[in-house]
Enzyme design. Sequence first.
Site, mmCIF file in Angstrom:
data_model
loop_
_atom_site.group_PDB
_atom_site.id
_atom_site.type_symbol
_atom_site.label_atom_id
_atom_site.label_comp_id
_atom_site.label_asym_id
_atom_site.label_seq_id
_atom_site.Cartn_x
_atom_site.Cartn_y
_atom_site.Cartn_z
ATOM 1 N N HIS A 50 114.094 50.185 -3.690
ATOM 2 C CA HIS A 50 112.737 49.761 -3.980
ATOM 3 C C HIS A 50 112.761 48.579 -4.949
ATOM 4 O O HIS A 50 113.812 48.168 -5.451
ATOM 5 C CB HIS A 50 111.931 50.923 -4.553
ATOM 6 C CG HIS A 50 111.668 52.011 -3.566
ATOM 7 N ND1 HIS A 50 110.866 53.099 -3.835
ATOM 8 C CD2 HIS A 50 112.115 52.200 -2.288
ATOM 9 C CE1 HIS A 50 110.825 53.896 -2.771
ATOM 10 N NE2 HIS A 50 111.574 53.360 -1.828
ATOM 11 N N GLU A 52 111.870 48.123 -8.091
ATOM 12 C CA GLU A 52 112.398 48.302 -9.433
ATOM 13 C C GLU A 52 113.920 48.268 -9.445
ATOM 14 O O GLU A 52 114.544 47.650 -10.323
ATOM 15 C CB GLU A 52 111.894 49.634 -10.018
ATOM 16 C CG GLU A 52 110.379 49.735 -10.114
ATOM 17 C CD GLU A 52 109.724 50.317 -8.877
ATOM 18 O OE1 GLU A 52 108.662 50.943 -9.009
ATOM 19 O OE2 GLU A 52 110.278 50.147 -7.763
ATOM 20 N N CYS A 78 107.737 55.325 -8.122
ATOM 21 C CA CYS A 78 107.735 56.649 -7.500
ATOM 22 C C CYS A 78 108.471 57.654 -8.378
ATOM 23 O O CYS A 78 109.378 57.313 -9.133
ATOM 24 C CB CYS A 78 108.345 56.599 -6.104
ATOM 25 S SG CYS A 78 110.069 56.069 -6.062
ATOM 26 N N ASP A 207 98.157 42.635 32.545
ATOM 27 C CA ASP A 207 98.972 41.548 31.991
ATOM 28 C C ASP A 207 100.452 41.854 31.898
ATOM 29 O O ASP A 207 101.262 40.940 31.707
ATOM 30 C CB ASP A 207 98.468 41.187 30.585
ATOM 31 C CG ASP A 207 97.031 40.694 30.597
ATOM 32 O OD1 ASP A 207 96.602 40.128 31.619
ATOM 33 O OD2 ASP A 207 96.332 40.878 29.572
ATOM 34 N N ARG A 214 107.887 38.144 18.380
ATOM 35 C CA ARG A 214 108.835 37.078 18.686
ATOM 36 C C ARG A 214 108.594 35.933 17.713
ATOM 37 O O ARG A 214 107.765 35.061 17.938
ATOM 38 C CB ARG A 214 108.655 36.621 20.140
ATOM 39 C CG ARG A 214 108.906 37.728 21.145
ATOM 40 C CD ARG A 214 108.718 37.274 22.586
ATOM 41 N NE ARG A 214 107.354 36.907 22.907
ATOM 42 C CZ ARG A 214 106.388 37.772 23.211
ATOM 43 N NH1 ARG A 214 106.649 39.083 23.207
ATOM 44 N NH2 ARG A 214 105.171 37.350 23.505
ATOM 45 N N SER A 236 108.339 50.274 35.701
ATOM 46 C CA SER A 236 108.915 48.922 35.638
ATOM 47 C C SER A 236 108.227 48.037 34.598
ATOM 48 O O SER A 236 108.542 46.851 34.493
ATOM 49 C CB SER A 236 108.808 48.241 36.999
ATOM 50 O OG SER A 236 107.439 48.144 37.399
ATOM 51 N N GLU A 303 95.705 45.462 20.173
ATOM 52 C CA GLU A 303 95.532 44.343 21.105
ATOM 53 C C GLU A 303 95.221 44.947 22.467
ATOM 54 O O GLU A 303 96.118 45.200 23.262
ATOM 55 C CB GLU A 303 96.796 43.484 21.168
ATOM 56 C CG GLU A 303 97.103 42.737 19.890
ATOM 57 C CD GLU A 303 98.123 41.622 20.082
ATOM 58 O OE1 GLU A 303 98.183 41.063 21.192
ATOM 59 O OE2 GLU A 303 98.857 41.329 19.121
ATOM 60 N N LEU A 308 88.713 49.524 25.800
ATOM 61 C CA LEU A 308 89.305 50.276 24.699
ATOM 62 C C LEU A 308 88.799 49.739 23.362
ATOM 63 O O LEU A 308 88.538 50.522 22.434
ATOM 64 C CB LEU A 308 90.829 50.203 24.770
ATOM 65 C CG LEU A 308 91.597 51.096 23.778
ATOM 66 C CD1 LEU A 308 91.123 52.535 23.830
ATOM 67 C CD2 LEU A 308 93.092 51.006 24.050
#
Length: 381
Positions: A50, A52, A78, A207, A214, A236, A303, A308
């Site tokens: 972390h 610290e 923490c 789509d 990327r 597929s 997205e 939806l």
Amino acid sequence: MTLGPWDRALSLAAQALYVSNPNPRVGCVILAADGTLIGQGHTQQAGGPHAEVMALREAQAKGHSVVGATAYVTLEPCSHHGRTPPCCDALIAARVAKVVVASADPNPLVAGRGLARLRAAGIEVELLPPDSETARASRELNIGFFSRMVRGIPWVRMKMAASLDGTSALENGASQWITGELARADGHAWRARACAVLTGIGTVLQDDPKLDVRRDGTTRQPHLVLVDSDLNTPLSARLFEPADRGLPRQIWIYHAVLDEAKQAALTQRGAVLIHKPSATGKVDLPAMLRDLGLREVNELHVEAGQKLNGSFLREGLADELLAYLAPKLLGQGAGMSTFGPLQRLQDGVSLDFLSVDRIGADLRILARVQGRDGFLHETEA
């Protein structure tokens, strides 16, 4: 210009934006008694050190003693054993004199215990006022982590791309590309900061996207969430292909029907099937969000298509909208979302514009559903 400790600490925390999920984005700066910077760091990947510990390691590597030093940390250290030992113990062992904290940790396993343990060890502790600019910036940077800890569900950010008249796809389904290359690259940066990216079966069938990140410097891929009530995902589909740079990600498919053959085939392709039916035979979206919270999803980047998107808005599940508007008019076609029809203007979803920016030739609008960030302030009451 020399950065002050808080500007530096927040800048470090921002460097963890694409790295630390599902852990919060935290920065730490250590100053010697005379104000000299002797160590700094930010939270690394889950399971890694972390902020610290990174700052303490840097000080040690440079030959600096931290005894009597002051540590500035953007989130409460923490106090529990998770993937790593407690950070407050590391600060205590290092014998710092003071720890200044921007914001308390909303994690029930911490929630003030880190501050208490530091004080019990004789370390001076200062917690910034919750309405200070630094405290607010720390919470905003970790809005998804706060959401999961306080509400038990991710922060839901819906990304949309459309023409200026609100068309996200032509009537024949064509939608690539409405916005320009710079806007698409910017969208990948928002994907990259999320714990998971969500889409619906309609988008997959229309789509066939991979929905991975990327971009240069990518070191982790957000998980992929698919809402597919009837398990119609093609075996597929490109989403099953290795993500960019071969970085691992999980594929979670939420469904409503039970079909052993389809479930077995999709499981064989590497998907995790999660049965969350609603009374209407669709995926129970609120139940899905609760399940994603249990799977340590902080920010959920949506997205999806207009149906939806409309479901998320209609059920009051969207927290923030990330909208890219192209400088063109496309006329009839699919909109950004479908819900309603409403009978009164006041029944619409009221938003606050957080920012409006030019990204190349396009506009990027970040808007938040009014009142949805109230939990950020409740945790500091």
